[in-house]
Design an enzyme around this catalytic site. Structure first.
Site, PDB file in Angstrom:
ATOM      1  N   ARG A  36       0.726  -1.154  -0.095  1.00  0.00           N
ATOM      2  CA  ARG A  36      -0.071   0.006  -0.136  1.00  0.00           C
ATOM      3  C   ARG A  36       0.913   1.138   0.208  1.00  0.00           C
ATOM      4  O   ARG A  36       0.492   2.244  -0.531  1.00  0.00           O
ATOM      5  CB  ARG A  36      -0.800  -0.010   1.398  1.00  0.00           C
ATOM      6  CG  ARG A  36      -2.148  -1.027   1.071  1.00  0.00           C
ATOM      7  CD  ARG A  36      -2.928  -1.040   2.115  1.00  0.00           C
ATOM      8  NE  ARG A  36      -4.333  -1.506   1.743  1.00  0.00           N
ATOM      9  CZ  ARG A  36      -5.147  -1.842   2.529  1.00  0.00           C
ATOM     10  NH1 ARG A  36      -5.020  -1.322   3.954  1.00  0.00           N
ATOM     11  NH2 ARG A  36      -6.430  -2.096   2.241  1.00  0.00           N
ATOM     12  N   LYS A 203     -17.481 -17.989   2.536  1.00  0.00           N
ATOM     13  CA  LYS A 203     -19.003 -17.720   2.424  1.00  0.00           C
ATOM     14  C   LYS A 203     -19.789 -16.956   1.691  1.00  0.00           C
ATOM     15  O   LYS A 203     -19.246 -16.125   1.114  1.00  0.00           O
ATOM     16  CB  LYS A 203     -19.235 -17.209   4.121  1.00  0.00           C
ATOM     17  CG  LYS A 203     -18.617 -17.709   5.166  1.00  0.00           C
ATOM     18  CD  LYS A 203     -19.322 -16.674   6.644  1.00  0.00           C
ATOM     19  CE  LYS A 203     -18.630 -17.314   7.853  1.00  0.00           C
ATOM     20  NZ  LYS A 203     -18.943 -16.141   8.658  1.00  0.00           N
ATOM     21  N   GLY A 354      -9.010  -8.793  -0.015  1.00  0.00           N
ATOM     22  CA  GLY A 354      -7.703  -8.975   0.850  1.00  0.00           C
ATOM     23  C   GLY A 354      -7.000 -10.255   0.656  1.00  0.00           C
ATOM     24  O   GLY A 354      -5.718 -10.284   0.438  1.00  0.00           O
ATOM     25  N   GLY A 377     -12.326  -4.630   1.776  1.00  0.00           N
ATOM     26  CA  GLY A 377     -13.647  -4.289   1.754  1.00  0.00           C
ATOM     27  C   GLY A 377     -14.322  -3.273   0.946  1.00  0.00           C
ATOM     28  O   GLY A 377     -15.364  -3.425   0.411  1.00  0.00           O
TER      29      GLY A 377
END
Ligand code: ADP
Ligand code: MG
Length: 397
Positions: A36, A203, A354, A377
């Site tokens: 980053r 999920k 991520g 996110g």
């Protein structure tokens, strides 16, 4: 979505407030992944070239109490940035007050200053995370123009992004934010077709919004990872001990119906009796999982079939590893997909999430993928088609 960028700014001699996302992993004081920081360099370097005086803001981790501050200072991050820039970065160990104001006031053209972790303001009333209007106004008062380059935080409305922006006459996107908008935005809004989406991860429930949006926008959706089993069970297949979300079976059924054949499920799995890298593995057809087995990766037939389907794609968006890639023995699927994507030369390949980004970097495919999003996110919310406040607050062109 045409946004003002730093290319449109005149910052000569001006104090430029820049929100970056330097929320990097730190272990024992060492930065373990500085991606980053590196991704923000083009923006910082261009603003230096344009003779701005730079004041950088970022958060690091989550801070609820004084104890949480331990190990969460941005000082080591400012040192890493200085290394990359090859010039000093002045670190100010506070987030407000005389020390900060006088350091900002004495900045010279081309100099860079980094403010302490914006979330230190969360200890007393979550001022940063709840976008306290006074805090945003105060930070804005320190500069002349605001640049948002923090894509990883763009799904949040915090004082250090939206709050500052609300109190500034001129707000521009940094080059990283611009790049993220271009790749992820074009993929979802204006993809070159065929457009294939690949979805994995643990999920279904984490990814409902993304799945629903991509099922509408993509020509084909390939499923892997833990979420496969909820879809298998929804079709009445036995899934052994694999991760299944019982309360999402109806949703999975309705997604399968809505997909009208666009959605592809694995043909086979690599399964084990324990969730462990040392467990004995067995490759099983999709309808042959035994009661005591857990599917931990896609199998070789699936890797081959997905590779074949992907050959035709002009745009590929991938979110979510297709197996438990943290275990070497269950990383074959994720590696197989990565190597397929790496060979697609005329295809725009985009990776969000991520863990997906971590997998691509871990297995050495960082340069082979066209765009690896720096937002976990944020990239998911963008792929859901949501409006991100950190993008919305930037001036339109
Ligand atoms: P991202 O962060 O890229 O959005 P997720 O967080 O949704 O991805 O999912 C990543 C996790 O999914 C990884 O930790 C991986 O181990 C796990 N996973 C993938 N396949 C399976 C599986 N078959 N069973 C259990 N976990 C899985
Ligand atoms: Mg994840």
């Amino acid at each position: 979505m045409e946004k003002k960028t730093i290319r449109d700014l005149d910052v000569k001699g001006k104090t430029v407030l820049v929100r970056v996302d330097f929320n990097v992993p730190i272990e024992d004081g060492e930065i373990t992944d500085d991606n980053r920081i590196r991704q923000a360099l083009p923006t910082i370097e261009q603003l230096i070239d344009k003779q701005g005086k730079l004041v950088l803001f970022s958060h690091l981790g989550r801070i609820k109490s004084e104890e949480d501050k331990e190990g969460k200072s941005l000082r080591p991050v400012s040192e890493k940035l200085a290394e990359h820039l090859g010039r000093p970065v002045k670190f100010v160990p506070v987030t407000r007050g005389d020390e900060l104001e006088s350091a900002v006031g004495s900045l010279q053209v081309g100099e860079v200053l980094m403010v302490e972790n914006t979330r230190f303001e969360d200890i007393d009333g979550k001022k940063e995370s709840k976008n306290d209007p006074d805090l945003g106004r105060y930070w804005a008062s320190l500069g002349d123009v605001f640049v948002n380059d923090a894509f990883g935080t763009a799904h949040r409305s915090h004082a250090s992004n939206v709050g500052i922006a609300n109190n500034m006459d001129e707000v521009a996107a940094g080059l990283l934010l611009e790049k993220e908008i271009k790749y992820l935005g074009d993929a979802v809004e204006n993809p070159e077709r065929p457009f294939i989406a690949l979805m994995g991860g643990v999920k279904v429930s984490d990814k409902i919004g993304v799945l629903e949006n991509l099922l509408q926008k993509a020509d084909m959706v390939l499923i892997g990872g833990g979420m496969s089993y909820t879809f298998m069970r929804a079709q009445g297949l036995s899934t052994g001990n694999s991760v299944v979300e019982e309360d999402k079976l109806d949703l999975a059924k309705s997604l399968l119906e809505k997909a009208e054949g666009k959605l592809h499920l694995p043909l086979d799995f690599r399964a084990a009796k324990e969730f462990s890298n040392d467990a004995e593995t067995r490759v099983t057809d999709y309808d042959d999982l035994r009661d005591d087995e857990e599917g931990l990766d896609i199998g070789p037939k699936t890797i081959e079939k997905y590779a074949e389907l992907l050959q035709n794609a002009k745009t590929v968006v991938w979110n979510g590893p297709v197996g438990v890639f943290e275990f070497e023995n269950f990383a074959k699927g994720t590696k197989g997909i990565l190597s397929t994507l790496a060979e697609l030369k005329d295809t725009n390949t985009i990776l969000g999430g991520g863990d997906s980004a971590a997998a691509a970097i871990k297995f050495g495919y960082e340069d082979a993928i066209d765009h690896i999003s720096t937002g976990g996110g944020a990239s998911l919310e963008f792929l859901e088609g949501k409006t991100l406040p950190g993008i919305q607050c930037v001036d339109d062109l």
